[in-house]
Design an enzyme around this catalytic site. Structure first.
Site, PDB file in Angstrom:
ATOM      1  CD  GLU A  97      -8.710  16.280 -39.332  1.00  0.00           C
ATOM      2  OE1 GLU A  97      -9.845  15.811 -39.469  1.00  0.00           O
ATOM      3  OE2 GLU A  97      -7.823  16.188 -40.200  1.00  0.00           O
TER       4      GLU A  97
ATOM      5  CG  ASN B 109      -1.940  -1.156   1.126  1.00  0.00           C
ATOM      6  OD1 ASN B 109      -1.981  -1.873   0.124  1.00  0.00           O
ATOM      7  ND2 ASN B 109      -2.714  -1.340   2.177  1.00  0.00           N
TER       8      ASN B 109
ATOM      9  CE  LYS C 267      -9.846  16.597 -47.936  1.00  0.00           C
ATOM     10  NZ  LYS C 267     -10.937  15.786 -47.433  1.00  0.00           N
TER      11      LYS C 267
END
Ligand code: ARG
Length: 466
Positions: free
Chosen positions: A299, A113, A292
């Site tokens: 993006e 822990n 393109k």
């Protein structure tokens, strides 16, 4: 296959967990990433155990050698991770103990822990420093793009409508400011990450005389004056993940800034704006449309914001209902934290690389910035200088704009007679307002987009980022 029972079950449990339980509960498939920091933490813990007499010198040396050997095997991909051993901590400890009898003493006064809290803090501390480096790189790319294009003017936009002219560098430096605030937040977060939880045990510390100060010093958990930083409540220390939430919150805001920058880049790269050209290597094509060239990096930078926000929300939700103290739920913190650090670091780096490979289309910027309507406010200021109350000046220039529209002329082509037909106070010098260079020279308030002020800000940032 012989079933391996985790050390945490030996003694108390008759048999190991079932395969489905192992698969559901293991974390080593993702927390193995903490191995370097787990070993660092163990080395410091071992040095401390030696100092307080739990380990002999020979035992400490054997542990150092063993951990070093395991570290090398992990680094070269030779180490075999075992999901039956749950996590990175038990995998390393159990392998060490197999090789070196003294390994069985390493967990003295320590629980997974406080160990996992320690590893996460050590890991995140390094990640923050690396991220800060990437942010500085992006700031430099923005300053350099602005500096290479001094004198380039573009329209500044509000509501995505042309508003007033600004230097391109001024627009870019706006992001440098945002990123600087991100750095400040990350450093602030770093100061709370940089606190040592080791010695908190499972929940209640230890009855052994552990030297927490020594461990903190060895692991660099010190403030600017070299003072060791220790957690002050063992229950808080083992269940606290605030530092991870704080990081994810700062990263979420960084992601907002990256996304806004991405959006500007996407707009500017469109034929409609045509302000910039991103180098081929940093754009992608379409599988169908041969013409393109897409700004995919920007993006994706915009798109990845979603997961960074989601990770913050996941962490907050994970913590909100936890009773004190450590609960296994906390194991779910890691993938969210890892994903956020990976995402913002890569996005920052790629945005910087893309900007370093982007050219400004000066002609298109000039064309857009020379729209005389951008200086309508300057014409109102002209009337204010003549003593007219601003509200009246605003109204008057509104009428001038309507007149120009009706007569199908740009604002700066109206004649003095036409201006005077709207208000007598317009003089010969009124049309001088539309001289763009002069207009930019006048905007010299601190933080304004005027020529001198932008040069000053560019110089300030160059200096600060050098
Ligand atoms: N894999 C655990 C985690 O990531 C480590 C701590 C486990 N502690 C425990 N008592 N089961 O949170």
């Amino acid at each position: 296959m012989k079933k391996i029972s985790p050390v945490s079950r030996s003694g108390r449990f008759a048999r190991g967990p079932g395969a489905d339980v192992v698969q559901f509960t293991e974390s080593v498939s993702f927390d193995w990433r903490l191995w370097r920091h787990d070993i660092l933490g163990s080395l410091a813990h071992a040095a401390m155990l030696r100092k307080i007499g739990v380990l002999s010198k020979a035992e400490e040396i054997a542990i150092i050698r063993g951990l070093d050997q395991i570290g090398r095997e992990i680094a070269t991909g030779k180490f075999k991770w075992k999901p039956e051993l749950e996590d990175v901590h038990m995998n390393i400890e159990s392998e060490l103990t197999k090789r070196i009898p003294a390994g069985a003493k390493l967990h003295t006064g320590r629980s997974r822990n406080d160990q996992v809290a320690l590893d996460l803090r050590l890991w995140l501390r390094d990640e923050i420093v690396l991220l800060l480096g990437e942010i500085a790189g992006l700031q430099r790319a923005l300053v350099s793009l602005g500096g290479k294009n001094t004198g380039v003017l573009i329209p500044g936009y509000t509501h995505l409508q042309r508003a007033q002219p600004v230097h391109l560098a001024h627009h870019l430096l706006a992001y440098v400011e945002m990123l600087e605030r991100d750095c400040e937040r990350l450093w602030d977060c770093h100061s709370r990450v940089n606190v040592c939880p080791l010695g908190s045990g499972a929940i209640a510390g230890s009855t052994l005389p552990l030297d927490r100060m020594l461990v903190a010093k060895l692991l660099g958990f010190v403030d600017v004056n070299g003072k060791p930083q220790l957690t002050q409540n063992s229950m808080d220390a083992v269940s606290d993940r605030d530092f991870a939430v704080e990081f994810c919150a700062a990263a979420a805001l960084l992601a907002v800034h990256l996304s806004r920058l991405a959006e500007d880049v996407i707009l500017w790269a469109s034929i409609e704006f045509n302000f910039i050209k991103i180098a081929d290597a940093y754009t992608t094509g379409s599988s169908l449309m041969p013409q393109k060239k897409n700004p995919d990096i920007a993006e994706l930078a915009r798109g990845k914001t979603g997961r960074v926000f989601g990770n913050l929300m996941s962490l907050l939700t994970l913590l909100k209902g936890l009773p004190m103290t450590y609960n296994r739920d906390l194991q779910e913190d890691k993938e969210r934290l890892f994903d956020t650090t990976d995402t913002v670091r890569a996005t920052t780096r790629l945005m910087a690389a893309m900007l370093r490979n982007t050219k400004i289309n000066r002609a298109a910027c000039d064309r857009a910035a020379s729209d005389p309507a951008l200086l309508a406010t300057d014409l109102a200021d002209y009337l204010v200088r003549k003593g007219m109350p601003f509200r009246q000046a605003h109204h008057t220039v509104g009428a001038v704009v309507t007149l120009a529209e009706k007569s199908g002329k740009p604002l700066n082509q109206l004649t003095l007679a036409e201006l005077k037909s709207v208000d007598k106070q317009f003089g010969r010098d009124a049309l001088g307002v539309f001289d763009l260079q002069r207009a930019m020279a006048k905007r010299n308030l601190t933080g304004a987009p005027g020529t001198k002020e932008v040069a000053k800000q560019l110089a300030r940032w160059r200096e600060q980022l050098s």
